[in-house]
Design an enzyme around this catalytic site. Structure first.
Site, PDB file in Angstrom:
ATOM      1  N   LEU A 195       3.240  -8.482  -2.356  1.00 43.90           N
ATOM      2  CA  LEU A 195       2.062  -7.996  -1.637  1.00 43.90           C
ATOM      3  C   LEU A 195       2.320  -6.610  -1.068  1.00 43.90           C
ATOM      4  O   LEU A 195       3.467  -6.195  -0.883  1.00 43.90           O
ATOM      5  CB  LEU A 195       1.690  -8.967  -0.517  1.00 43.90           C
ATOM      6  CG  LEU A 195       1.313 -10.384  -0.968  1.00 43.90           C
ATOM      7  CD1 LEU A 195       1.049 -11.272   0.235  1.00 43.90           C
ATOM      8  CD2 LEU A 195       0.119 -10.353  -1.894  1.00 43.90           C
ATOM      9  N   CYS A 196       1.239  -5.917  -0.770  1.00 45.58           N
ATOM     10  CA  CYS A 196       1.266  -4.573  -0.201  1.00 45.58           C
ATOM     11  C   CYS A 196       2.204  -4.545   0.994  1.00 45.58           C
ATOM     12  O   CYS A 196       2.148  -5.466   1.821  1.00 45.58           O
ATOM     13  CB  CYS A 196      -0.153  -4.198   0.220  1.00 45.58           C
ATOM     14  SG  CYS A 196      -0.314  -2.589   0.988  1.00 45.58           S
ATOM     15  N   PRO A 197       3.044  -3.582   1.088  1.00 48.54           N
ATOM     16  CA  PRO A 197       3.201  -2.365   0.293  1.00 48.54           C
ATOM     17  C   PRO A 197       4.311  -2.457  -0.756  1.00 48.54           C
ATOM     18  O   PRO A 197       4.699  -1.453  -1.337  1.00 48.54           O
ATOM     19  CB  PRO A 197       3.581  -1.327   1.345  1.00 48.54           C
ATOM     20  CG  PRO A 197       4.467  -2.085   2.283  1.00 48.54           C
ATOM     21  CD  PRO A 197       3.841  -3.486   2.336  1.00 48.54           C
TER      22      PRO A 197
ATOM     23  N   ASP B 254      -1.296  -8.051  -6.909  1.00 49.26           N
ATOM     24  CA  ASP B 254      -1.786  -7.873  -5.543  1.00 49.26           C
ATOM     25  C   ASP B 254      -3.158  -7.201  -5.594  1.00 49.26           C
ATOM     26  O   ASP B 254      -3.293  -6.135  -6.197  1.00 49.26           O
ATOM     27  CB  ASP B 254      -0.800  -7.008  -4.757  1.00 49.26           C
ATOM     28  CG  ASP B 254      -1.256  -6.721  -3.334  1.00 49.26           C
ATOM     29  OD1 ASP B 254      -2.198  -7.389  -2.855  1.00 49.26           O
ATOM     30  OD2 ASP B 254      -0.656  -5.839  -2.702  1.00 49.26           O
TER      31      ASP B 254
ATOM     32  N   ASP C 287      -3.955   0.919  -3.987  1.00 48.98           N
ATOM     33  CA  ASP C 287      -2.656   1.480  -3.617  1.00 48.98           C
ATOM     34  C   ASP C 287      -1.990   2.277  -4.731  1.00 48.98           C
ATOM     35  O   ASP C 287      -1.433   3.353  -4.476  1.00 48.98           O
ATOM     36  CB  ASP C 287      -1.699   0.375  -3.168  1.00 48.98           C
ATOM     37  CG  ASP C 287      -2.115  -0.267  -1.863  1.00 48.98           C
ATOM     38  OD1 ASP C 287      -2.978   0.308  -1.161  1.00 48.98           O
ATOM     39  OD2 ASP C 287      -1.582  -1.346  -1.541  1.00 48.98           O
TER      40      ASP C 287
END
Length: 71
Positions: free
Chosen positions: A13-15, A40, A46
Protein backbone atom coordinates in the site's frame (compact mmCIF):
# COMPACT_ATOMS: atom_id res chain seq x y z
CA UNK A 1 13.68 -10.13 -18.02
CA UNK A 2 15.99 -9.51 -15.08
CA UNK A 3 14.67 -8.82 -11.60
CA UNK A 4 16.55 -5.51 -11.89
CA UNK A 5 13.98 -4.39 -14.45
CA UNK A 6 10.82 -5.64 -12.73
CA UNK A 7 9.22 -4.76 -9.43
CA UNK A 8 6.33 -6.76 -8.03
CA UNK A 9 4.65 -4.31 -5.66
CA UNK A 10 1.38 -6.24 -5.44
CA UNK A 11 -0.01 -6.32 -1.93
CA UNK A 12 1.86 -3.16 -0.95
CA UNK A 13 0.00 0.00 0.00
CA UNK A 14 0.91 3.66 -0.47
CA UNK A 15 3.64 4.84 -0.29
CA UNK A 16 5.55 1.53 -0.58
CA UNK A 17 5.15 0.93 -4.36
CA UNK A 18 6.62 4.37 -5.12
CA UNK A 19 9.38 4.08 -2.53
CA UNK A 20 10.45 0.68 -3.83
CA UNK A 21 10.31 1.93 -7.43
CA UNK A 22 12.52 4.90 -6.51
CA UNK A 23 15.10 2.59 -4.94
CA UNK A 24 15.07 0.17 -7.89
CA UNK A 25 15.39 3.01 -10.43
CA UNK A 26 18.61 4.18 -8.76
CA UNK A 27 20.34 1.02 -10.06
CA UNK A 28 19.22 1.58 -13.67
CA UNK A 29 21.03 3.54 -16.34
CA UNK A 30 19.41 6.30 -18.37
CA UNK A 31 17.15 4.76 -21.01
CA UNK A 32 16.57 1.49 -19.16
CA UNK A 33 12.98 0.67 -18.23
CA UNK A 34 11.49 -0.58 -14.98
CA UNK A 35 8.20 -2.47 -15.08
CA UNK A 36 6.17 -2.11 -11.88
CA UNK A 37 3.21 -4.32 -11.03
CA UNK A 38 0.91 -2.84 -8.39
CA UNK A 39 -2.59 -3.40 -7.10
CA UNK A 40 -2.83 -0.48 -4.68
CA UNK A 41 -5.71 1.76 -5.83
CA UNK A 42 -3.60 4.84 -5.01
CA UNK A 43 -0.91 3.73 -7.50
CA UNK A 44 -3.09 5.09 -10.32
CA UNK A 45 -2.33 8.57 -8.97
CA UNK A 46 0.98 7.96 -7.19
CA UNK A 47 3.02 6.35 -9.99
CA UNK A 48 2.40 9.04 -12.65
CA UNK A 49 2.94 11.78 -10.06
CA UNK A 50 6.19 10.20 -8.89
CA UNK A 51 7.49 9.89 -12.46
CA UNK A 52 6.66 13.50 -13.26
CA UNK A 53 8.19 14.85 -10.04
CA UNK A 54 11.34 12.71 -10.30
CA UNK A 55 11.92 13.40 -14.00
CA UNK A 56 11.18 9.86 -15.20
CA UNK A 57 9.18 9.11 -18.33
CA UNK A 58 6.09 6.97 -17.77
CA UNK A 59 6.27 5.01 -21.01
CA UNK A 60 3.17 2.87 -20.65
CA UNK A 61 0.42 2.02 -18.21
CA UNK A 62 -2.05 -0.84 -18.26
CA UNK A 63 -4.74 -0.05 -15.72
CA UNK A 64 -7.10 -2.73 -17.04
CA UNK A 65 -4.80 -5.58 -16.09
CA UNK A 66 -4.68 -7.10 -12.63
CA UNK A 67 -2.25 -6.12 -11.25
CA UNK A 68 -1.80 -2.74 -12.93
CA UNK A 69 1.38 -2.31 -14.99
CA UNK A 70 3.55 0.82 -15.08
CA UNK A 71 6.64 1.07 -17.32
Amino acid sequence: MSDLYTLDATGLLCPLPVLKARKRLQALKSGEELTVQADDPAAIIDMPHFCMEAGHELVRTDLDSSPQIYV
